[in-house]
Design an enzyme around this catalytic site. Structure first.
Site, PDB file in Angstrom:
ATOM      1  N   ARG A  28      -2.508  -9.939   6.068  1.00 11.16           N
ATOM      2  CA  ARG A  28      -2.953 -10.171   4.688  1.00 11.16           C
ATOM      3  C   ARG A  28      -1.913  -9.568   3.755  1.00 11.16           C
ATOM      4  O   ARG A  28      -1.762  -8.343   3.699  1.00 11.16           O
ATOM      5  CB  ARG A  28      -4.320  -9.501   4.495  1.00 11.16           C
ATOM      6  CG  ARG A  28      -4.913  -9.622   3.101  1.00 11.16           C
ATOM      7  CD  ARG A  28      -6.213  -8.834   3.017  1.00 11.16           C
ATOM      8  NE  ARG A  28      -6.783  -8.887   1.675  1.00 11.16           N
ATOM      9  CZ  ARG A  28      -6.435  -8.071   0.688  1.00 11.16           C
ATOM     10  NH1 ARG A  28      -5.537  -7.137   0.867  1.00 11.16           N
ATOM     11  NH2 ARG A  28      -6.994  -8.196  -0.496  1.00 11.16           N
ATOM     12  N   LYS A  72       0.826  -1.213   0.000  1.00 10.36           N
ATOM     13  CA  LYS A  72       0.000   0.000   0.000  1.00 10.36           C
ATOM     14  C   LYS A  72       0.856   1.256   0.000  1.00 10.36           C
ATOM     15  O   LYS A  72       1.977   1.277   0.480  1.00 10.36           O
ATOM     16  CB  LYS A  72      -0.973  -0.019   1.199  1.00 10.36           C
ATOM     17  CG  LYS A  72      -2.098  -1.039   0.988  1.00 10.36           C
ATOM     18  CD  LYS A  72      -3.133  -1.042   2.092  1.00 10.36           C
ATOM     19  CE  LYS A  72      -4.199  -2.111   1.789  1.00 10.36           C
ATOM     20  NZ  LYS A  72      -5.176  -2.250   2.892  1.00 10.36           N
TER      21      LYS A  72
HETATM   22  C1  8Y4 Z   1      -1.094  -2.410  -4.200  1.00 14.57           C
HETATM   23  C2  8Y4 Z   1      -1.815  -3.571  -4.102  1.00 14.57           C
HETATM   24  C3  8Y4 Z   1      -1.544  -1.281  -3.554  1.00 14.57           C
HETATM   25  C4  8Y4 Z   1      -2.996  -3.611  -3.368  1.00 14.57           C
HETATM   26  C5  8Y4 Z   1      -2.729  -1.321  -2.835  1.00 14.57           C
HETATM   27  C6  8Y4 Z   1      -3.447  -2.482  -2.728  1.00 14.57           C
HETATM   28  C7  8Y4 Z   1      -7.620  -4.901   2.879  1.00 14.57           C
HETATM   29  C8  8Y4 Z   1      -8.595  -5.843   2.540  1.00 14.57           C
HETATM   30  C9  8Y4 Z   1      -7.876  -4.856   0.743  1.00 14.57           C
HETATM   31  C10 8Y4 Z   1      -7.284  -4.728   4.256  1.00 14.57           C
HETATM   32  C11 8Y4 Z   1      -8.904  -6.446   4.729  1.00 14.57           C
HETATM   33  C12 8Y4 Z   1      -5.253  -3.447  -1.393  1.00 14.57           C
HETATM   34  C13 8Y4 Z   1      -9.694  -6.587   0.421  1.00 14.57           C
HETATM   35  C14 8Y4 Z   1      -6.629  -3.062  -0.973  1.00 14.57           C
HETATM   36  N1  8Y4 Z   1      -7.169  -4.299   1.734  1.00 14.57           N
HETATM   37  N2  8Y4 Z   1      -9.236  -6.612   3.442  1.00 14.57           N
HETATM   38  N3  8Y4 Z   1      -8.749  -5.798   1.191  1.00 14.57           N
HETATM   39  N4  8Y4 Z   1      -7.965  -5.540   5.133  1.00 14.57           N
HETATM   40  N5  8Y4 Z   1      -9.514  -7.178   5.666  1.00 14.57           N
HETATM   41  N6  8Y4 Z   1      -4.632  -2.437  -2.036  1.00 14.57           N
HETATM   42  O1  8Y4 Z   1      -6.463  -3.910   4.666  1.00 14.57           O
HETATM   43  O2  8Y4 Z   1      -4.789  -4.525  -1.186  1.00 14.57           O
HETATM   44  S1  8Y4 Z   1      -7.752  -4.443  -0.943  1.00 14.57           S
END
Ligand code: 8Y4
Length: 275
Positions: A253, A217
């Site tokens: 995660r 992130k």
């Molecule tokens: C690069 C790759 C940059 C991915 C950003 C991202 C969470 C989640 C997501 C979290 C829970 C993400 C589905 C966002 N984040 N579920 N999900 N907690 N429980 N962004 O923090 O990965 S998706």
């Protein structure tokens, strides 16, 4: 029944599996499930304790996906992974119909960034025995990063999660099935994310185990005040997640499972020495 990351055990690594078709490829419809299945199996081989499968992009600015589309993407992947592994499978979805169908396919956890607030979601989960992760988000993915605002971000996130825990218990979902997550990056600027991470231990007061996700992130690059592509954020990600488990997080995660497993293995061996 499988014990779900009990407190006395080492923290668990949840591997992220995206089931989103590549829009640049006509073959996406056919290739996406196979790629997601392979990726899930590779993450399990790398030491993931469970998988989180998602078909709706919850990244800032992403468009919404219909329940039919989500199911079309997820069903073949869930069926094949369920056939090949007994490790828990989590589904990243907010849509009750998607939850209902995939719970019947034997998934073990619902990971809902909208904390079961969609009409019908509480009842669908209550009718199952699955675990559920309640995440905090301010706003919606389309607009959540435009102007995040809080008085006291830690107490506001805590109050929201407390209210959602109560709603779940009132709907007949056992407290023992609930996980909570402050939702890093979901309607939060750098200061909000760091305040939550620094004080993650206070969320433990709600009495539910914590799940956190910061992998790749933007907050990681922002915290370093440096340009880092998502792949270059791995060292900061490992540090952030180790900090989180030190504050009590029980599931992390992540995308980079092998690296996180190594980091946690070292951390856990030191913890056990002091026990
Ligand atoms: C690069 C790759 C940059 C991915 C950003 C991202 C969470 C989640 C997501 C979290 C829970 C993400 C589905 C966002 N984040 N579920 N999900 N907690 N429980 N962004 O923090 O990965 S998706």
């Amino acid at each position: 029944m499988l014990q779900f990351a009990p407190a006395a055990e080492r923290p668990w690594v949840m591997g992220i599996v995206n089931v989103t078709p590549d829009s640049f490829s006509d073959g996406g419809r056919y290739l996406a499930p196979a790629a997601a299945i392979d990726h899930g199996l590779a993450l399990l081989a790398a030491g993931a304790d469970l998988l989180d499968l998602g078909a709706e992009s919850t990244r800032p600015g992403a468009a919404q996906v219909s329940p039919e589309e989500e199911l079309q993407r997820l069903l073949p992947v869930v069926r094949e992974l369920r056939r090949q592994t007994s490790r828990p499978l989590s589904i990243d979805t907010s849509q009750p119909e998607v939850m209902r169908v995939l719970l019947a396919e034997g998934v073990d956890m619902i990971n809902d960034v909208r904390a079961l607030q969609q009409p019908g979601a509480l009842a669908v989960v209550a009718a199952s025995q699955a675990q559920v992760c309640l995440m905090h988000m301010q706003g919606q993915p389309q607009d959540m990063q435009q102007a995040p605002h809080y008085g006291d971000v830690v107490s506001e996130v805590q109050d929201f999660l407390d209210a959602r825990v109560r709603a779940c218990v009132d709907a007949g979902i056992d407290r023992q099935r609930l996980w909570i997550d402050p939702g890093f990056g979901f309607g939060k600027d750098l200061a909000h994310n760091l305040a939550l991470l620094a004080r993650l231990d206070t969320l433990q007061q709600l009495g539910c185990p914590l799940l956190v996700g910061m992998s790749r992130k933007r907050m990681l690059a922002q915290a370093l005040a440096a340009e880092r592509t998502p792949e270059q954020r791995l060292p900061a990600s490992l540090a952030a997640h180790l900090w989180a488990v030190e504050q009590g997080a029980r599931i992390v995660r992540v995308h980079d499972v092998a690296a996180m497993v190594d980091a946690l293995r070292l951390w856990w061996s030191l913890k056990e020495r002091r026990a």
